[in-house]
Scaffold this motif. Structure first.
Motif, short mmCIF file in Angstrom:
data_model
loop_
_atom_site.label_atom_id
_atom_site.label_comp_id
_atom_site.label_asym_id
_atom_site.label_seq_id
_atom_site.Cartn_x
_atom_site.Cartn_y
_atom_site.Cartn_z
N ASP A 167 0.83 -1.21 0.00
CA ASP A 167 0.00 0.00 0.00
C ASP A 167 0.87 1.26 0.00
N GLY A 168 1.92 1.24 0.83
CA GLY A 168 2.82 2.39 0.86
C GLY A 168 3.55 2.59 -0.45
N ARG A 169 3.97 1.49 -1.06
CA ARG A 169 4.68 1.57 -2.34
C ARG A 169 3.76 2.09 -3.44
N ILE A 170 2.53 1.61 -3.47
CA ILE A 170 1.58 2.07 -4.48
C ILE A 170 1.29 3.56 -4.30
N ALA A 171 1.13 4.00 -3.05
CA ALA A 171 0.87 5.42 -2.78
C ALA A 171 2.05 6.28 -3.24
N ALA A 172 3.30 5.81 -3.00
CA ALA A 172 4.47 6.57 -3.42
C ALA A 172 4.55 6.66 -4.95
N LEU A 173 4.29 5.54 -5.63
CA LEU A 173 4.31 5.56 -7.09
C LEU A 173 3.22 6.45 -7.66
N ALA A 174 2.02 6.41 -7.04
CA ALA A 174 0.93 7.27 -7.52
C ALA A 174 1.29 8.73 -7.34
N ASP A 175 1.94 9.08 -6.22
CA ASP A 175 2.36 10.46 -5.99
C ASP A 175 3.40 10.89 -7.01
N GLU A 176 4.33 9.99 -7.31
CA GLU A 176 5.35 10.29 -8.31
C GLU A 176 4.73 10.46 -9.69
N LYS A 177 3.73 9.67 -9.99
CA LYS A 177 3.05 9.80 -11.29
C LYS A 177 2.34 11.13 -11.39
N VAL A 178 1.70 11.57 -10.32
CA VAL A 178 1.03 12.88 -10.32
C VAL A 178 2.04 14.00 -10.56
N LYS A 179 3.21 13.91 -9.93
CA LYS A 179 4.23 14.94 -10.12
C LYS A 179 4.68 15.00 -11.57
N SER A 227 30.56 20.50 -11.12
CA SER A 227 31.82 19.87 -11.47
C SER A 227 32.52 19.26 -10.27
N ASN A 228 32.32 19.81 -9.07
CA ASN A 228 32.99 19.30 -7.88
C ASN A 228 32.18 18.26 -7.13
N VAL A 229 31.01 17.92 -7.65
CA VAL A 229 30.18 16.91 -7.01
C VAL A 229 30.67 15.53 -7.41
N GLU A 230 30.86 14.65 -6.42
CA GLU A 230 31.34 13.31 -6.71
C GLU A 230 30.19 12.44 -7.17
N ALA A 231 29.95 12.46 -8.45
CA ALA A 231 28.87 11.65 -9.04
C ALA A 231 29.28 11.26 -10.43
N GLY A 232 28.91 10.09 -10.83
CA GLY A 232 29.25 9.60 -12.15
C GLY A 232 28.39 10.24 -13.22
N HIS A 233 28.67 9.86 -14.43
CA HIS A 233 27.91 10.38 -15.57
C HIS A 233 26.47 9.85 -15.50
N VAL A 234 25.50 10.76 -15.54
CA VAL A 234 24.11 10.36 -15.40
C VAL A 234 23.65 9.55 -16.61
N GLY A 235 24.04 9.97 -17.78
CA GLY A 235 23.63 9.25 -18.97
C GLY A 235 22.21 9.61 -19.39
N PRO A 236 21.70 8.93 -20.39
CA PRO A 236 20.35 9.24 -20.88
C PRO A 236 19.28 8.86 -19.85
N VAL A 237 18.24 9.67 -19.79
CA VAL A 237 17.12 9.42 -18.88
C VAL A 237 15.82 9.38 -19.68
N LEU A 238 14.79 8.81 -19.08
CA LEU A 238 13.49 8.73 -19.74
C LEU A 238 12.86 10.11 -19.82
N ASP A 239 12.12 10.35 -20.90
CA ASP A 239 11.36 11.60 -20.96
C ASP A 239 10.11 11.46 -20.10
N VAL A 240 9.32 12.54 -20.04
CA VAL A 240 8.18 12.58 -19.12
C VAL A 240 7.14 11.52 -19.50
N ASP A 241 6.83 11.41 -20.79
CA ASP A 241 5.82 10.43 -21.22
C ASP A 241 6.26 9.01 -20.89
N ALA A 242 7.52 8.70 -21.15
CA ALA A 242 8.02 7.35 -20.86
C ALA A 242 8.03 7.09 -19.35
#
Length: 536
Positions: free
Chosen positions: A209-221, A253-268
């Motif tokens: 239930d908690g996972r579904i609510a979180a996904l639904a909230d993310e979908k609304v955003k 540039s000073n943030v220790e993070a790797g290359h993000v790479g391609p991400v999904l668009d909003v529709d996907a």
């Protein structure tokens, strides 16, 4: 008032359920615009009556639409289905509680009958709830049918004289006692295992239930982001591979993070979230079914434990009483069977009555769903024609009144709300204040003109309180007044108040058929010493 105007007000649905008349208070904003309402191109909304889409229903009434009757019928039938669904849920819970009290379960009984869900597609088939539902009870480690349990109880409860303790024999009693004690141990162990499974299933349902609510909230955003992009927001906020932070625009540039790479668009992303929600909902359904079965099993095992303890107590008594006493173990077994048989028959009768009532509800839902499927799914062509007429008249007036925020041809009458709009934008905020006034005048007067040509129930009356809002220039105000003055040709009446002088108004009206009435100095304040009729 409705009798005086000759109105036959339609019945429309309410948000709180049921129906109510389309109140005159909802219609009058189309007939009178006060000075506080000029900030919106549409009529002042009236929401205190909890009516569904009141502004649209009032416009449909004044324009004589035929579609609202179909919509009202659809809402009425959907409310009936909601009422039947609520009754079904209550009886479904009653069936489960009744059967669970006897240590059993019901299988083959759906949570909702055929046609209770809003689904399109082929026509549903008539449900047969009574024939599909089956009662089962836990015997040992297997679920058996209620007919088999009934036969067993009838045999155990048969009125046979109880043998004496001496006839049964101490060895037999001790052997039966040992068997019952082993059975009690087995049942207690089974009860603990089933209780653990029930706890795990309940926790799994809560986690899902908690996972579904979180996904639904993310979908609304993400849907909100899609709306912002459609309205013209910059796509840069979605570029997660950029060198700068999209919020504070500081370099990364000073943030220790790797290359993000391609991400999904909003529709996907929305599509992926929808797929995940469906997957987790199916997982939750399976977990809920497992929890329900575990709960029924636990109650059945607990009931078997109680019966086993009763027989153990009776057998222990047989070991200490004189031999000529009747066997307490046999008496307890028969009495328990008689009690269970009486309770079992009562539960079966209660469940059968509930299933018969649920069958009636299922038949009612089936019939209502067929009626809904038979309703037309499209707006009648005549309604579309009348909306197009209003749109054409509004655009014509906007061009005459000097609408300049953008082309008058971009203003349309929304199919859903029947309000003036520009697709993708909010006309009340993206147009200038004076153009909002122009649109409101064109819209209200356009409804009056179209209604007259169609001979609808519009009273042919319109009152505009100081329409020259936000410094409407004289040329455009002159065109507005002369268009409004054409009401005399149709036998209608339009009243427009203005702070302009009588000579100025007469000049702007020219040869138009209109009456200019000067209220003089008494137009705002009642003269001192005037008699009030409330004094009598």
């Amino acid at each position: 008032m409705t009798e005086y105007l000759g109105w036959q007000l339609p019945v429309i649905p309410k948000y709180t359920g049921g129906e109510a008349l389309l109140y005159p208070e909802v219609i009058f904003p189309f007939l009178y615009a006060d000075q506080r309402s000029w900030g919106s191109a549409g009529p002042r909304p009236v929401t205190q009556y909890q009516l569904r889409e009141p502004t649209r229903r009032a416009a449909e009434f004044l324009l004589g639409f035929a579609g609202p009757e179909t919509a009202a019928q659809r809402y009425r039938l959907e409310d009936e289905i909601k009422k039947y669904r609520s009754e079904w849920g209550s009886k479904f819970a009653a069936v489960e509680a009744t059967v669970a009290a006897a240590g059993g379960r019901v299988v083959g009984l759906p949570e909702l009958p055929v046609g209770a869900r809003n689904r399109s597609g082929s026509r549903p088939t008539r449900p047969t709830m009574t024939g599909e539902a089956r009662l089962q009870f836990l015997v040992g480690e297997a679920w058996v049918s209620d007919e088999e349990v009934l036969r067993t109880l009838q045999e155990a409860a048969s009125p046979t004289p109880a043998p004496q303790v001496a006839d049964v024999g101490q060895d037999v009693i001790r052997e039966r006692l040992s068997e019952q004690e082993r059975e009690l141990t087995r049942l207690s162990t089974t009860a603990k295992i089933v209780e653990q499974n029930l706890t795990l299933n309940d926790k799994q349902v809560a986690i899902l239930d908690g996972r579904i609510a979180a996904l639904a909230d993310e979908k609304v955003k993400n849907q909100d982001i899609k709306t912002l992009l459609r309205l013209g927001a910059s796509i840069d906020v979605l570029n997660f591979d950029a060198a700068d932070c999209p919020t504070c625009h500081q370099p990364l540039s000073n943030v220790e993070a790797g290359h993000v790479g391609p991400v999904l668009d909003v529709d996907a992303t929305i599509s992926l979230l929808s797929s995940q929600i469906r997957t987790f909902e199916e997982m939750r359904r399976q977990a809920q079914e497992a929890a329900t079965e575990s709960r029924a099993s636990y109650r059945a095992v607990q009931r078997a434990v109680d019966n086993c303890r009763t027989e153990i107590k009776a057998l222990q008594d047989d070991l200490v009483v004189p031999g000529e006493f009747p066997s307490s173990g046999d008496i307890a077994k028969r009495v328990t069977a008689e009690v269970r048989l009486s309770e079992f028959n009562r539960i079966r009768d209660t469940v059968q009555d509930l299933l018969a009532e649920m069958q009636e509800l299922a038949d009612s839902i089936f019939q209502v769903r067929l009626e809904l499927l038979d309703l037309p799914n499209v707006t009648p062509q005549e309604d579309n024609r009348r909306r197009d007429m209003l749109q054409r008249v509004v655009r014509e007036q906007l061009a005459d009144f000097g609408f300049s925020s953008y082309g008058a041809a971009l203003v349309s009458i929304d199919e859903e709300t029947l309000r003036p709009e520009r697709e993708g934008l909010n006309l009340d905020t993206d147009a200038s204040a004076s153009d909002v006034v122009r649109t409101k005048i064109a819209y209200l007067n356009g409804i009056r003109e179209v209604a007259h040509s169609l001979q609808t129930q519009h009273p042919g009356f319109l009152m505009l309180d100081e329409p020259r809002q936000h410094e409407l220039d004289e040329d455009h105000f002159r065109a507005t007044l002369r268009r409004l003055a054409q009401c005399s040709e149709a036998g209608d009446q339009v009243i427009a108040t203005s702070a302009a002088s009588v000579p100025a108004l007469s000049t702007m009206l020219g040869a138009a058929q209109a009456h200019v009435i000067d209220l003089g100095s008494q137009r705002l304040i009642r003269p001192a010493g005037g008699q009030d009729f409330l004094d009598y």
